[in-house]
Design a protein around this motif. Structure first.
Motif, short mmCIF file in Angstrom:
data_model
loop_
_atom_site.label_atom_id
_atom_site.label_comp_id
_atom_site.label_asym_id
_atom_site.label_seq_id
_atom_site.Cartn_x
_atom_site.Cartn_y
_atom_site.Cartn_z
N VAL A 51 0.68 -1.19 -0.02
CA VAL A 51 0.05 0.08 -0.07
C VAL A 51 0.71 1.24 0.16
O VAL A 51 1.83 1.75 0.91
N PHE A 52 0.74 1.94 -0.86
CA PHE A 52 1.66 3.17 -1.18
C PHE A 52 0.73 4.49 -1.15
O PHE A 52 -0.27 4.47 -1.47
N ILE A 53 1.02 5.16 -0.04
CA ILE A 53 0.37 6.55 0.15
C ILE A 53 1.15 7.80 0.00
O ILE A 53 2.59 7.64 0.57
N VAL A 85 -2.63 3.95 -2.98
CA VAL A 85 -2.55 3.18 -4.02
C VAL A 85 -2.29 1.72 -3.47
O VAL A 85 -1.33 1.11 -2.77
N PHE A 86 -3.38 0.91 -3.67
CA PHE A 86 -3.47 -0.48 -3.38
C PHE A 86 -2.68 -1.23 -4.19
O PHE A 86 -2.97 -1.04 -5.41
N GLY A 87 -1.64 -2.12 -4.10
CA GLY A 87 -0.95 -2.90 -5.11
C GLY A 87 0.33 -2.52 -5.50
O GLY A 87 0.96 -2.93 -6.43
N LYS A 90 5.70 0.33 -1.07
CA LYS A 90 6.18 1.51 -0.27
C LYS A 90 7.34 1.92 -0.91
O LYS A 90 7.99 1.16 -1.72
N GLY A 91 7.77 3.27 -0.49
CA GLY A 91 9.14 3.72 -1.14
C GLY A 91 8.86 5.15 -1.62
O GLY A 91 7.82 5.69 -1.77
N ASP A 92 10.00 5.83 -1.93
CA ASP A 92 10.09 7.19 -2.41
C ASP A 92 10.00 7.28 -3.80
O ASP A 92 10.49 6.33 -4.46
N ARG A 93 9.24 8.39 -4.27
CA ARG A 93 9.04 8.54 -5.70
C ARG A 93 9.14 10.26 -5.96
O ARG A 93 8.75 10.98 -5.08
#
Length: 248
Positions: A51-53, A85-87, A90-93
């Motif tokens: 999960v990306f937030i 964003v599900f799927g 995580k991480g920097d962008r």
């Protein structure tokens, strides 16, 4: 050593910049709510790597074709105040380029209205979210304490008729404005809190643990002193030839 950038890297930076030149927020209320929502969602999904937030991150849904580049067409983009964003990991962008993310579109978007947001701009955002796959969209006006929400039905986002007490199907969180301002609650009923509140809560818990240990240490010290006095009394009785067990 100076790193040489490839023509493709330079082209991507020119075509898909990581900044739109706009501030994260126009006022302290908007900024506080953005941070509270982002922080609460980070905490909610801290144990899920898929999960990306993000807050105020540019989202590019479609890569330009070569003909569009030659025609100097600008890519479509929006920067939701908060998006989920599900799927995706995580991480920097620097930005969210959907074609580099297995073409997974963000599913949830939050917007906090500010005086600088024009009606036309919000209509543009709504059309963008509807066109590019947002499944849940929430818009809050702090000045009027008014919350709106939309849920995807097929190809369209349809407005949720009753937002007070609404529970997000994807996030599992509850919404309320009954306290005079937007408040969100975790599935376990715990309210989303600001960072300062979290620090204060942590400090209270540390103080309570310290005081509890102090009380326990004091009680143990008193009990040990009492044991010593009782033992001294027993020893004295034995010296006098009296059996302590025979006493009532």
């Amino acid at each position: 050593m100076v790193q040489q950038l490839s023509p493709l890297t330079i082209e991507n930076e020119l075509l898909y910049p990581d900044s739109d030149g706009k501030p994260l927020a126009d006022n302290t209320i908007q900024l506080r709510l953005i941070f509270t929502i982002k922080g609460g969602l980070d905490a909610l999904f801290k144990d899920r790597d898929d999960v990306f937030i993000a807050a105020d991150l540019l989202w590019y849904p479609v890569q330009l074709t070569q003909s569009e580049i030659r025609a100097q067409k600008k890519p479509k983009k929006q920067a939701p105040d908060v998006m989920v964003v599900f799927g995706r990991p995580k991480g920097d962008r620097g930005s969210y380029k959907q074609w580099e993310e297995d073409n997974v579109a963000p599913q949830v978007a939050f917007e906090i209205l500010s005086p600088g947001n024009r009606k036309k701009d919000m209509e543009t955002k709504f059309k963008f979210y509807q066109e590019h796959g947002i499944e849940e969209y929430y818009l809050y006006n702090p000045k009027k304490n008014h919350l709106q929400g939309w849920l995807r039905r097929g190809k369209k986002l349809e407005e949720i008729s009753q937002m007070e007490g609404w529970i997000s199907p994807l996030l599992g969180i509850r919404f309320t404005t009954s306290e005079g301002e937007l408040a969100l609650f975790h599935p376990d009923g715990e309210r989303f809190i600001e960072f300062v509140e979290a620090i204060e809560q942590r400090d209270r818990e540390r103080l309570e643990k310290y005081l509890e240990k102090q009380r326990a240490d004091r009680a143990e010290a008193i009990a040990e002193e009492e044991r010593k006095k009782n033992q001294q009394l027993r020893d004295r009785l034995i010296q006098l030839g009296i059996d302590p067990e025979s006493l009532p």
